[in-house]
Write a protein that holds these residues in place. Structure first.
Motif, PDB file in Angstrom:
ATOM      1  N   GLN A 172      30.366  40.858  14.168  1.00  0.00           N
ATOM      2  CA  GLN A 172      29.093  39.911  14.268  1.00  0.00           C
ATOM      3  C   GLN A 172      27.803  40.501  13.790  1.00  0.00           C
ATOM      4  N   GLN A 173      27.627  41.537  14.018  1.00  0.00           N
ATOM      5  CA  GLN A 173      26.182  42.299  13.752  1.00  0.00           C
ATOM      6  C   GLN A 173      26.054  42.315  12.102  1.00  0.00           C
ATOM      7  N   LEU A 174      27.432  42.862  11.651  1.00  0.00           N
ATOM      8  CA  LEU A 174      27.181  42.934   9.972  1.00  0.00           C
ATOM      9  C   LEU A 174      27.111  41.639   9.406  1.00  0.00           C
ATOM     10  N   ARG A 175      27.703  40.343  10.067  1.00  0.00           N
ATOM     11  CA  ARG A 175      27.562  39.088   9.527  1.00  0.00           C
ATOM     12  C   ARG A 175      26.162  38.497   9.330  1.00  0.00           C
ATOM     13  N   SER A 176      25.407  39.077  10.998  1.00  0.00           N
ATOM     14  CA  SER A 176      23.998  38.705  11.149  1.00  0.00           C
ATOM     15  C   SER A 176      23.033  39.136  10.233  1.00  0.00           C
ATOM     16  N   ILE A 177      23.412  40.589   9.458  1.00  0.00           N
ATOM     17  CA  ILE A 177      22.638  40.921   8.561  1.00  0.00           C
ATOM     18  C   ILE A 177      23.216  40.691   6.911  1.00  0.00           C
ATOM     19  N   SER A 178      23.947  39.786   6.895  1.00  0.00           N
ATOM     20  CA  SER A 178      24.403  39.308   5.652  1.00  0.00           C
ATOM     21  C   SER A 178      25.444  40.072   4.955  1.00  0.00           C
ATOM     22  N   GLY A 179      26.194  40.663   5.914  1.00  0.00           N
ATOM     23  CA  GLY A 179      27.510  41.419   5.286  1.00  0.00           C
ATOM     24  C   GLY A 179      28.566  40.230   5.208  1.00  0.00           C
ATOM     25  N   SER A 180      29.441  40.454   4.111  1.00  0.00           N
ATOM     26  CA  SER A 180      30.492  39.728   3.904  1.00  0.00           C
ATOM     27  C   SER A 180      31.751  40.527   3.387  1.00  0.00           C
ATOM     28  N   GLY A 181      32.627  39.857   3.290  1.00  0.00           N
ATOM     29  CA  GLY A 181      34.120  40.562   2.958  1.00  0.00           C
ATOM     30  C   GLY A 181      34.433  41.843   3.535  1.00  0.00           C
ATOM     31  N   VAL A 182      34.130  41.241   5.093  1.00  0.00           N
ATOM     32  CA  VAL A 182      34.643  42.558   6.091  1.00  0.00           C
ATOM     33  C   VAL A 182      35.979  42.878   6.005  1.00  0.00           C
ATOM     34  N   LEU A 183      36.361  44.205   5.676  1.00  0.00           N
ATOM     35  CA  LEU A 183      37.656  44.478   5.984  1.00  0.00           C
ATOM     36  C   LEU A 183      37.829  45.738   7.137  1.00  0.00           C
ATOM     37  N   VAL A 184      38.924  45.564   7.967  1.00  0.00           N
ATOM     38  CA  VAL A 184      39.196  46.241   8.968  1.00  0.00           C
ATOM     39  C   VAL A 184      40.449  47.075   8.867  1.00  0.00           C
ATOM     40  N   SER A 185      40.544  48.179   9.196  1.00  0.00           N
ATOM     41  CA  SER A 185      41.838  48.981   9.164  1.00  0.00           C
ATOM     42  C   SER A 185      41.855  50.143  10.208  1.00  0.00           C
ATOM     43  N   ASN A 186      43.029  50.251  10.562  1.00  0.00           N
ATOM     44  CA  ASN A 186      43.102  51.551  11.594  1.00  0.00           C
ATOM     45  C   ASN A 186      43.039  52.703  11.012  1.00  0.00           C
ATOM     46  N   LEU A 187      42.461  53.465  12.178  1.00  0.00           N
ATOM     47  CA  LEU A 187      42.177  55.012  11.500  1.00  0.00           C
ATOM     48  C   LEU A 187      43.511  56.001  11.965  1.00  0.00           C
ATOM     49  N   THR A 188      43.814  56.659  11.290  1.00  0.00           N
ATOM     50  CA  THR A 188      44.853  57.568  11.486  1.00  0.00           C
ATOM     51  C   THR A 188      44.610  59.022  12.026  1.00  0.00           C
ATOM     52  N   TYR A 189      43.540  59.564  11.360  1.00  0.00           N
ATOM     53  CA  TYR A 189      43.251  60.908  11.658  1.00  0.00           C
ATOM     54  C   TYR A 189      41.575  60.885  11.290  1.00  0.00           C
ATOM     55  N   ILE A 190      40.923  61.858  12.366  1.00  0.00           N
ATOM     56  CA  ILE A 190      39.518  62.068  12.030  1.00  0.00           C
ATOM     57  C   ILE A 190      39.454  63.527  12.206  1.00  0.00           C
ATOM     58  N   PHE A 191      39.411  64.316  11.008  1.00  0.00           N
ATOM     59  CA  PHE A 191      39.241  65.672  10.963  1.00  0.00           C
ATOM     60  C   PHE A 191      37.812  66.076  11.090  1.00  0.00           C
ATOM     61  N   GLU A 192      37.580  66.919  12.021  1.00  0.00           N
ATOM     62  CA  GLU A 192      36.201  67.600  12.108  1.00  0.00           C
ATOM     63  C   GLU A 192      35.956  68.802  11.282  1.00  0.00           C
ATOM     64  N   GLU A 193      34.978  69.193  11.038  1.00  0.00           N
ATOM     65  CA  GLU A 193      34.754  70.502  10.477  1.00  0.00           C
ATOM     66  C   GLU A 193      35.567  71.849  10.816  1.00  0.00           C
ATOM     67  N   GLU A 194      35.635  71.856  12.233  1.00  0.00           N
ATOM     68  CA  GLU A 194      36.497  72.689  12.905  1.00  0.00           C
ATOM     69  C   GLU A 194      36.819  72.338  14.156  1.00  0.00           C
ATOM     70  N   THR A 195      37.980  72.377  14.682  1.00  0.00           N
ATOM     71  CA  THR A 195      38.409  71.866  16.038  1.00  0.00           C
ATOM     72  C   THR A 195      37.758  72.522  17.035  1.00  0.00           C
ATOM     73  N   PRO A 196      36.915  71.987  18.089  1.00  0.00           N
ATOM     74  CA  PRO A 196      36.282  72.958  19.231  1.00  0.00           C
ATOM     75  C   PRO A 196      37.203  73.784  19.974  1.00  0.00           C
ATOM     76  N   ARG A 197      38.363  73.082  20.189  1.00  0.00           N
ATOM     77  CA  ARG A 197      39.690  73.824  20.924  1.00  0.00           C
ATOM     78  C   ARG A 197      39.932  74.919  20.282  1.00  0.00           C
ATOM     79  N   TRP A 198      39.825  75.141  18.976  1.00  0.00           N
ATOM     80  CA  TRP A 198      40.360  75.903  18.254  1.00  0.00           C
ATOM     81  C   TRP A 198      39.361  77.199  18.587  1.00  0.00           C
ATOM     82  N   ARG A 199      38.073  77.022  18.215  1.00  0.00           N
ATOM     83  CA  ARG A 199      36.939  77.945  18.757  1.00  0.00           C
ATOM     84  C   ARG A 199      37.037  78.605  20.049  1.00  0.00           C
ATOM     85  N   LYS A 200      37.561  77.705  20.944  1.00  0.00           N
ATOM     86  CA  LYS A 200      37.461  78.063  22.252  1.00  0.00           C
ATOM     87  C   LYS A 200      38.804  79.008  22.553  1.00  0.00           C
ATOM     88  N   LEU A 201      39.683  78.577  21.889  1.00  0.00           N
ATOM     89  CA  LEU A 201      41.089  79.433  21.983  1.00  0.00           C
ATOM     90  C   LEU A 201      40.703  81.019  21.501  1.00  0.00           C
TER      91      LEU A 201
END
Length: 386
Positions: free
Chosen positions: A351-380
């Protein structure tokens, strides 16, 4: 570990000669005195000699199914040559064996070094690990198997008006001769919890299943068991009480601390598993939203996008020019906006995209988000002193 002593007898028994046959991996010193043979093997244990890394997974039940589903979603599909076998492999991870075991056995075998990594419920880790310093948690929130270990009492009789642990503790009924009887499969955690809460007159009884029937049968006064929705408790006329939750549980990835330091290749395998898990779990419930927007330049479009509260993305929107050809010339009239949006804010973001003239909105599921480094790895690495 077996040493075979072969005796080659001559007609005179006391003149017997002997040879000691040992597996190659055994080193031993042998001393002889008269007819006595003393063998003092200096043996490497199987765990110390083993070069392959072992991962223990639950062998049956809902926990087993959800564990395999999670690994599959991380592109770590477990393959079994024969479904009746207890050993399997993951093609993406060389030098790794998967062993299907009961959850409590996974914890025990991690302590002994017969397994290196394992996935179990946090409740199982606490009950059977019992604070063992050789065990450590690598990932504490795998996102499934949610439940709580809770104390439950009857809704009737002397417990009808008891609604908190404090009230239960103050009941005058409990004495050395007549203690509060609690049936549970979690005797270690149960005793520890009751001692911490100051309830002294308690007797624990063990049982494997159908604990909810015990109070009605007169076998016990209360139960300590895993609770998900609480439906089974209600159907058996039992209730949880305030302050009666021992712990919250879900799936966790655990490891043998010594193995992480000493087993060749284990840290690399652990790093990859952890990276895949973190990337998948971070992406859960997130969507990629792409839209086109007319503008004079990227800065102008960015200002419009960031004026909307739901369009900031993980670190900010990605804005790229959209090239098109008009009258033989390549021009830029539109810009593409790419943002990451949580599921609960998806429709509001559109809705907010449309309100600022956004068009052709595409939506897809995300499978992975890789960080620069995994925080739990640094902790380990920090916990291992590496």
């Amino acid at each position: 570990m077996v040493a075979v002593l072969e005796l080659h007898a001559s007609p005179r028994l006391y003149g017997s000669s002997f040879s000691l046959v040992l597996p190659r991996r055994f080193r031993s010193s042998i001393s002889c005195c008269s007819n006595d043979v003393a063998v003092r093997p200096l043996v490497l244990t199987d765990a110390e000699q083993r070069s392959v890394v072992r991962l223990g997974l639950p062998s049956k039940g809902r926990m087993a199914e959800e564990t395999l589903d999670l690994l599959k979603a991380c592109q770590l599909t477990v393959k079994q040559v024969n479904p009746r076998q207890y050993v399997a492999f993951i093609p993406q991870l060389s030098n790794l064996e998967v062993w299907f075991q009961r959850p409590n056995d996974i914890v025990r075998k991690l302590q002994s070094g017969d397994l290196d990594l394992g996935i179990v419920g946090f409740d199982t880790y606490c009950e059977y690990g019992q604070g063992n310093e050789d065990l450590m948690i690598i990932h504490d929130e795998l996102g499934y198997g949610h439940c709580r270990l809770s104390l439950a009492i009857p809704r009737y009789g002397i417990f009808e008006n008891i609604n908190s642990l404090k009230e239960l503790t103050q009941m005058p009924h409990w004495t050395d001769e007549r203690p509060l009887r609690i049936v549970t499969g979690f005797t270690y955690l149960g005793r520890k919890f009751m001692e911490e809460k100051g309830l002294k007159h308690v007797r624990f009884l063990t049982a494997d299943g159908a604990l909810e029937a015990s109070p009605a049968m007169g076998i016990a006064d209360a139960i300590v068991d895993l609770v998900s929705s609480g439906t089974t408790l209600r159907e058996n006329n039992l209730k949880e009480i305030e302050g009666g939750v021992l712990l919250q549980s879900q799936g966790v990835l655990i490891a043998n601390k010594k193995s992480l330091i000493q087993r060749k290749g284990l840290l690399n395998i652990t790093h990859e598993i952890l990276e895949r898990l973190e990337a998948h779990l971070r992406a859960a419930g997130q969507f990629t939203v792409i839209a086109n927007m007319r503008g004079n330049n990227a800065q102008e479009v960015a200002d419009r996008v960031l004026s909307q509260p739901s369009l900031s993305g993980l670190q900010g929107p990605t804005i790229s020019p959209v090239y098109c050809k008009r009258n033989g010339k390549v021009t830029v009239d539109y810009y593409a906006i790419v943002i990451c949006v949580p599921q609960k804010a998806l429709y509001k973001s559109v809705q907010q995209l449309r309100s600022i003239s956004g068009s052709g909105v595409l939506v897809s599921n995300l499978t992975y988000i890789f960080e620069e480094e995994t925080p739990r790895w640094r902790k380990l690495l920090s916990e291992l002193g590496l």
